[in-house]
Write an enzyme that holds these catalytic residues in place. Structure first.
Site, PDB file in Angstrom:
ATOM      1  N   GLU A  78       0.851  -1.190   0.000  1.00 63.88           N
ATOM      2  CA  GLU A  78       0.000   0.000   0.000  1.00 63.88           C
ATOM      3  C   GLU A  78       0.887   1.241   0.000  1.00 63.88           C
ATOM      4  OE1 GLU A  78      -3.942   1.534   2.463  1.00 63.88           O
ATOM      5  OE2 GLU A  78      -2.384   0.441   3.542  1.00 63.88           O
ATOM      6  N   LYS A  90     -10.362   0.515  -1.786  1.00 61.95           N
ATOM      7  CA  LYS A  90     -10.390   0.107  -0.378  1.00 61.95           C
ATOM      8  C   LYS A  90     -11.733   0.407   0.265  1.00 61.95           C
ATOM      9  CE  LYS A  90      -7.555   0.582   3.825  1.00 61.95           C
ATOM     10  NZ  LYS A  90      -6.359   1.275   4.392  1.00 61.95           N
ATOM     11  N   CYS A 136      -5.014  -3.660   3.570  1.00 63.82           N
ATOM     12  CA  CYS A 136      -4.661  -3.236   4.920  1.00 63.82           C
ATOM     13  C   CYS A 136      -5.792  -3.448   5.938  1.00 63.82           C
ATOM     14  CB  CYS A 136      -4.206  -1.777   4.896  1.00 63.82           C
ATOM     15  SG  CYS A 136      -3.171  -1.297   6.320  1.00 63.82           S
TER      16      CYS A 136
END
Length: 273
Positions: free
Chosen positions: A43, A116, A156
């Site tokens: 990321e 995301k 993440c």
């Protein structure tokens, strides 16, 4: 699924895009030389700025831009599937971006995009993070097909939400680019990654940022590749570098046939409104 050599790249990205891309270029080449056919960047690989707002200055329109051109060229040059951590893509909000993971095939074509979904928020005595201040959340789970199996994308903080990984069936490999904080990483990173692999009986490849950044932020590192039994095949604790392993189709088949937990599921996810 077919067996395949894969690589998670760990970086310590800074605020200068050109420097980060140069380092990524070298690491991608090393991954290809090691035989990897699927390469995952972390990321924010292109920039970890001094502030969260810094990424707004390098946002690109989906389908055009120097970072995307770099990624497409690298995938073509090395004949690999290149999964590009995350980059900032323009959103409908002037002061916010999408934090997007793009997938480039060996011809350099972008074949998948995942925005995301879960935005990190953390507030302790020493650290505060609020991604929703600068990021617009995505709303769709994304998978893509390759000659070596079906691949799913998460980013993440998504790791903490197991329901995301159960939205689609038949995923052989889940990919997770991350910039996990050192604080939360020490407590939760490995156990969550191994749990996602075990409960979904799949391979998990996680590429993290791994060190102290110029902004003063410290990321946890420990990029790793995990098999469907939950065993860590390879890991890099800190610093930039490669985590390479072979994903053996026979291992996944053995786990799923000897312990067919996926076919034993009774409860389904609640219907969304």
């Amino acid at each position: 699924m077919q067996s395949v050599q894969v690589c998670a790249i760990q970086m310590i990205s800074g605020p200068v895009v050109a420097d980060n891309l140069q380092r990524a270029k070298l690491l991608i080449a090393q991954a290809a030389q090691a035989g990897a056919k699927l390469v995952l960047l972390p990321e924010y690989f292109a920039m970890m700025g001094q502030t969260d707002q810094d990424k707004l200055a390098i946002q690109e329109t989906f389908g055009a831009g120097p970072i995307q051109d770099f990624l497409a060229a690298a995938a073509r040059e090395h004949d690999i599937y290149l999964v590009a951590g995350t980059i900032a893509l323009r959103s409908e909000h002037a002061t916010k971006v999408k934090n997007s993971c793009l997938v480039f095939d060996p011809a350099g074509a972008c074949i998948a995009r995942y925005d995301k979904i879960h935005l990190f928020g953390f507030d302790s005595d020493t650290e505060q993070f609020c991604e929703s201040n600068t990021i617009v959340a995505g709303d769709a789970v994304v998978t893509f097909d390759t000659p070596f199996g079906r691949v799913g994308l998460a980013i993440c903080y998504d790791l903490r939400f197991p329901e995301l990984f159960r939205q689609v069936d038949g995923v052989d490999i889940w990919l997770l680019p991350a910039a996990f904080t050192a604080t939360t990483g020490r407590a939760h990173w490995e156990v969550l990654l191994r749990a996602r692999a075990i409960e979904n009986q799949c391979f998990v490849i996680a590429a993290d940022q791994g060190g102290e950044h110029p902004s003063g932020r410290t990321t946890y590192g420990h990029s790793m590749i995990i098999d469907p039994w939950g065993q860590v095949l390879n890991c890099l604790a800190s610093g930039d570098g490669l985590v390479v392993a072979e994903l053996k189709a026979s291992q996944m088949q053995r786990v799923r046939s000897s312990l067919p937990a996926l076919s034993h599921r009774v409860l389904s996810l609640p219907a969304s409104d």
